[in-house]
Write a protein that holds these residues in place. Structure first.
Motif, mmCIF file in Angstrom:
data_model
loop_
_atom_site.group_PDB
_atom_site.id
_atom_site.type_symbol
_atom_site.label_atom_id
_atom_site.label_comp_id
_atom_site.label_asym_id
_atom_site.label_seq_id
_atom_site.Cartn_x
_atom_site.Cartn_y
_atom_site.Cartn_z
ATOM 1 N N UNK A 297 0.821 -1.209 0.000
ATOM 2 C CA UNK A 297 0.000 0.000 0.000
ATOM 3 C C UNK A 297 0.856 1.260 0.000
ATOM 4 N N UNK A 298 1.966 1.235 0.717
ATOM 5 C CA UNK A 298 2.866 2.382 0.734
ATOM 6 C C UNK A 298 3.469 2.622 -0.644
ATOM 7 N N UNK A 299 3.888 1.558 -1.294
ATOM 8 C CA UNK A 299 4.458 1.676 -2.634
ATOM 9 C C UNK A 299 3.407 2.160 -3.638
ATOM 10 N N UNK A 300 2.191 1.646 -3.525
ATOM 11 C CA UNK A 300 1.112 2.087 -4.415
ATOM 12 C C UNK A 300 0.777 3.555 -4.172
ATOM 13 N N UNK A 301 0.756 3.964 -2.907
ATOM 14 C CA UNK A 301 0.483 5.362 -2.572
ATOM 15 C C UNK A 301 1.551 6.279 -3.154
ATOM 16 N N UNK A 302 2.811 5.890 -2.991
ATOM 17 C CA UNK A 302 3.902 6.701 -3.534
ATOM 18 C C UNK A 302 3.816 6.784 -5.055
#
Length: 89
Positions: A7-12
């Motif tokens: 989720x962090x990678x997708x958000x970034x």
């Protein structure tokens, strides 16, 4: 790889996409609005009139902000590639 990391990678990635696309899209929007106001004021109803100013405006914005956009994309790609061992384990 935990769901939080995904989720962090997708958000970034989505944040980067918005940051890269926003200057170009806002330029096209502003030029389109100005051309539409001009067409309404002069009653020129030519559909193809707005394409050339939009293309030139987006190209000019790409020249002005291109180095910043490339730097953003390069930094994100470098961070993702460097974090591959952390993502796999």
């Amino acid at each position: 790889m935990t769901p939080e990391m995904v989720m962090s990678l997708a958000y970034q990635g989505m944040k980067l996409t918005l940051m890269v696309a926003a200057p170009l899209l806002l330029t096209a929007l502003a030029i389109g609005l100005l051309v539409s106001l001009f067409q309404a004021a002069t009653q020129i109803n030519e559909m193809t009139l707005s394409f050339i100013p939009k293309i030139l405006g987006v190209f000019a914005m790409l020249i002005v902000s291109g180095s910043w956009l490339i730097q953003l994309l390069t930094n994100f790609t470098r961070e993702v590639i460097q974090n591959i061992p952390n993502l796999v384990s």
